[in-house]
Motif scaffolding. Structure first.
Motif, mmCIF file in Angstrom:
data_model
loop_
_atom_site.group_PDB
_atom_site.id
_atom_site.type_symbol
_atom_site.label_atom_id
_atom_site.label_comp_id
_atom_site.label_asym_id
_atom_site.label_seq_id
_atom_site.Cartn_x
_atom_site.Cartn_y
_atom_site.Cartn_z
ATOM 1 N N PHE A 1 21.417 -35.761 8.285
ATOM 2 C CA PHE A 1 21.566 -36.422 9.583
ATOM 3 C C PHE A 1 21.832 -37.921 9.410
ATOM 4 C CE2 PHE A 1 19.307 -32.580 10.886
ATOM 5 C CZ PHE A 1 20.041 -32.210 12.002
ATOM 6 N N ARG A 2 21.179 -38.499 8.393
ATOM 7 C CA ARG A 2 21.400 -39.932 8.185
ATOM 8 C C ARG A 2 22.837 -40.199 7.746
ATOM 9 N NH1 ARG A 2 17.818 -39.116 10.416
ATOM 10 N NH2 ARG A 2 19.325 -39.861 11.907
ATOM 11 N N VAL B 1 16.651 -22.935 10.595
ATOM 12 C CA VAL B 1 16.303 -23.867 9.523
ATOM 13 C C VAL B 1 17.066 -25.171 9.746
ATOM 14 C CG1 VAL B 1 16.297 -24.271 7.038
ATOM 15 C CG2 VAL B 1 15.918 -21.959 7.939
ATOM 16 N N THR B 2 16.360 -26.196 10.092
ATOM 17 C CA THR B 2 16.996 -27.491 10.339
ATOM 18 C C THR B 2 17.375 -28.140 9.013
ATOM 19 O OG1 THR B 2 15.650 -27.779 12.317
ATOM 20 C CG2 THR B 2 16.718 -29.740 11.438
ATOM 21 N N GLU C 1 19.913 -35.895 17.751
ATOM 22 C CA GLU C 1 20.701 -35.321 16.662
ATOM 23 C C GLU C 1 20.345 -33.864 16.372
ATOM 24 O OE1 GLU C 1 19.755 -37.917 13.386
ATOM 25 O OE2 GLU C 1 17.748 -37.070 13.147
ATOM 26 N N LYS C 2 19.070 -33.594 16.265
ATOM 27 C CA LYS C 2 18.673 -32.241 15.875
ATOM 28 C C LYS C 2 18.940 -31.241 16.995
ATOM 29 C CE LYS C 2 15.424 -33.466 12.248
ATOM 30 N NZ LYS C 2 15.838 -34.870 12.173
ATOM 31 N N SER D 1 29.117 -21.795 11.256
ATOM 32 C CA SER D 1 28.758 -22.345 9.960
ATOM 33 C C SER D 1 28.163 -23.737 10.117
ATOM 34 C CB SER D 1 29.990 -22.430 9.054
ATOM 35 O OG SER D 1 30.868 -23.422 9.534
ATOM 36 N N ASP D 2 27.480 -24.179 9.081
ATOM 37 C CA ASP D 2 26.941 -25.533 9.090
ATOM 38 C C ASP D 2 28.063 -26.567 9.181
ATOM 39 O OD1 ASP D 2 24.343 -24.718 9.019
ATOM 40 O OD2 ASP D 2 23.954 -25.296 6.943
ATOM 41 N N ASP D 3 29.139 -26.320 8.460
ATOM 42 C CA ASP D 3 30.237 -27.281 8.483
ATOM 43 C C ASP D 3 30.769 -27.485 9.896
ATOM 44 O OD1 ASP D 3 30.052 -27.718 5.817
ATOM 45 O OD2 ASP D 3 31.785 -26.507 5.250
ATOM 46 N N GLU D 4 30.965 -26.385 10.586
ATOM 47 C CA GLU D 4 31.450 -26.512 11.966
ATOM 48 C C GLU D 4 30.426 -27.215 12.838
ATOM 49 O OE1 GLU D 4 34.222 -22.478 12.089
ATOM 50 O OE2 GLU D 4 32.579 -22.720 13.493
ATOM 51 N N ALA D 5 29.180 -26.902 12.603
ATOM 52 C CA ALA D 5 28.130 -27.536 13.409
ATOM 53 C C ALA D 5 28.100 -29.049 13.182
ATOM 54 C CB ALA D 5 26.778 -26.923 13.071
ATOM 55 N N TRP D 6 28.306 -29.461 11.941
ATOM 56 C CA TRP D 6 28.365 -30.910 11.677
ATOM 57 C C TRP D 6 29.564 -31.528 12.371
ATOM 58 C CZ3 TRP D 6 24.197 -33.156 10.514
ATOM 59 C CH2 TRP D 6 23.262 -32.627 9.624
#
Lengths: 392, 199
Positions: free
Chosen positions: A61-62, A54-55, B40-41, B53-58
């Motif tokens: 992203f912005r 799930v992206t 980016e994606k 986790s999402d946080d780590e991925a960011w």
């Protein structure tokens, strides 16, 4: 043809076999249900896993794009502000000299009167035996057990702004006083609007002001270190991200020792001096040697780690508003037993401001001096504080 | 030597990503935006697949782009940009994983369990069994070592060819094959009888 092995079937699935081999395996799979089932199950497994991702929404992203650009833009811009670094060092020393040589109470009154000052300074006095920052004592401020003057009262901003600040009625140690001072073990300064929190908080302020290990990373300051971060409260809402004041990289300078992945240590030399550029775009000296492996080792780049850590905290606010913290920047100067500067910060000051230590009175040369960056720079840029050179 | 420099310069000029990178490093907002949006994606996805986790991925995504710009001078133009940014991303993710292992902060299984649970809830009932199996796959992938996981993610999630994976991770083609084979074998072993759902 015998059944190909698993690896061959997977390479067939990936289309990575040579043309002739692909043809052979293809013919076999067409006739062998076992191999066909294996390939089908693997394909289904991998396709399902791939499609399950799930992206995140595009606005995330912005936000990230904006944060990265902002950081990088600052990095490049800092290079042109190196001369200003000398200025800010002078600023810091000026504060110190003011505190040393002037009746600081009067100075505070004068500065606050113009409405721009957000800076006050306190000298905390401790008995010589303890000689430590009052991490626990802060909670007990004003109690008999505190190592600080028993009658010490933390002034509110309003009380500091009062005309009669030089004659406090609630305690004998409000503000700076040398009249009955014992040897000063520690001196530090805080922003006026955070003084209550700073001094009456859970003790974390002092604890965070003084450590030699930076939160969010595994770098430890070598020797005497030269950094510190004190928490102050901020209220950040992700929707207000672009308007929020995101702290710049934590200030640090001098030699640091990095704990590497396998436990080895690596002296990564001079690192980065950066300032709170939301307060004033000032200086950075980026002298990270290329040999430090900053590219390969995340732990070597504290600036990035710090901002990542902050971003994580920003991210946590996505569901609901919450108090978060931001770092204020402090500079710490340490003197050795002989009264000589003994900290990596001192080395930096030597570079930027030759002879700076000559301005430090001898009686302070057995102390640790911690000076906050935030706010101070703005004051000096605005000419609110008399430059160090003019102080007798 | 001169010829090499000229060829190198010509190669750079033909690489629009490098042009964007250079402009971005010099503060060109549009160039940075174009480059970032292009990758980016993919970068986030690799980071998310690699970490817990999402946080780590960011964090990793942010680091990857910053480091790409910081290290632009070390970029070898014989490689394609996307393999380079993949390399940075996977290296960062592996470093994160190592740090977590040192700190004994292995919580990604729970995170993926939660993700799998979310997936199940979001789908119709007749897909529930398949989604549970998917959750098991995610767990199995996360049990892979970072090196195996990197190859698996780049092949299966990003659908890179073996040679592109080799270039991205700076490893030999044979190493890619062996690691991918080991990764797949381990995952199938983890799934065990559950795999019958797809057989």
């Amino acid at each position: 043809m015998n059944c190909p092995d698993f690896n061959t079937l997977m390479m067939f699935l990936d289309g990575e076999l040579g043309e002739e081999r692909m043809k052979e395996v293809s013919e076999h799979v067409g006739q062998c249900s076992r191999c066909r089932n294996l390939i089908d199950s693997q394909r289904n497994l991998e396709t399902s896993w791939r499609d399950s991702f799930v992206t995140p929404e595009d606005d995330k992203f912005r936000s990230m794009e904006w944060i990265i650009y902002r950081k990088m833009n600052r990095r490049s811009r800092w290079k042109f502000f190196v001369p200003a670094a000398a200025g800010i060092v002078a600023v810091l020393l000026g504060v110190k000299l003011i505190m040393d040589n002037q009746p600081f109470k009067g100075r505070v009154t004068e500065l606050l009167r113009d409405g721009r000052t957000d800076y006050v300074s306190y000298t905390l006095r401790f008995d010589e035996e303890r000689g430590e920052l009052p991490v626990s004592g802060i909670d007990e401020f004003g109690s008999e057990e505190t190592p600080v003057d028993a009658s010490f009262n933390v002034p509110t901003e309003e009380s500091v702004q009062a005309e009669d600040i030089s004659a406090p009625t609630t305690g004998e140690a409000v503000g700076y006083s040398t009249a009955n001072a014992e040897p000063v073990d520690r001196q530090f300064a805080v922003l006026a609007d955070t003084v209550e929190e700073y001094l009456r908080g859970s003790g974390s302020a002092a604890a965070e002001t003084y450590p030699h290990t930076v939160a969010g990373g595994e770098l430890s300051a070598g020797g005497s270190g030269g950094i510190g971060a004190a928490a102050s409260s901020g209220y950040i809402n992700e929707e207000e991200c672009e308007e929020a004041e995101i702290p710049e990289e934590i200030m640090f300078s001098g030699a640091f020792e990095c704990s590497g992945p396998e436990g080895q240590t690596d002296d990564i030399g001079d690192i980065t001096l950066s300032l709170d550029s939301d307060t004033a775009e000032l200086a950075v000296i980026e002298t990270v040697p290329s040999s430090t492996g900053i590219f390969n080792d995340t732990e070597n780049n504290m600036a990035v780690s710090q901002s990542c850590d902050y971003y994580s905290r920003l991210h946590e606010t996505s569901d609901h508003d919450m108090n978060t913290t931001r770092a204020d920047i402090y500079v710490e100067l340490v003197f050795d037993e002989g009264g000589q500067p003994d900290s990596s910060t001192a080395l930096l000051l030597d570079t930027l401001f030759a002879g700076w230590s000559d301005y430090i009175p001898i009686e302070y040369r057995d102390t640790v001096i911690i000076v906050p960056m935030s706010g101070v720079s703005e004051l000096f840029l605005e000419g609110c504080i008399v430059p160090a050179e003019t102080i007798e | 030597m001169l010829l090499g420099v000229l060829l190198s310069m010509a190669g750079e000029d033909e690489n629009p990503d490098i042009q964007l990178l250079r402009k971005a490093k010099n503060g060109d907002r549009d160039a940075f935006g174009e480059l970032f949006r292009k990758y980016e994606k993919r970068v986030f996805r690799v980071a998310r697949r690699m970490c817990g986790s999402d946080d780590e991925a960011w964090d990793i995504t942010q680091d990857a782009f910053i480091r790409a710009m910081q290290a632009m001078d070390r970029y070898d133009t014989q490689y394609r940009f996307f393999t380079w940014i993949y390399r940075i991303t996977t290296n960062l993710a592996i470093n994160y994983a190592k740090k977590k292992m040192r700190r004994h902060e292995v919580h990604f299984e729970e995170a993926y369990s939660a993700e799998g649970q979310q997936v199940i809830e979001d789908n119709v009932a007749d897909r529930a069994a398949g989604e549970q199996l998917l959750g098991a796959v995610s767990k199995a992938v996360n049990k892979l070592t970072p090196a195996l996981k990197a190859v698996f993610v780049l092949r299966i999630d990003q659908q890179l060819s073996y040679s592109e994976i080799a270039e991205s991770l700076d490893i030999a083609l044979g190493t890619v094959m062996s690691r991918l084979n080991r990764a797949r074998t381990k995952i199938r072993e983890e799934l065990g009888s559950m795999l019958g759902e797809w057989e």
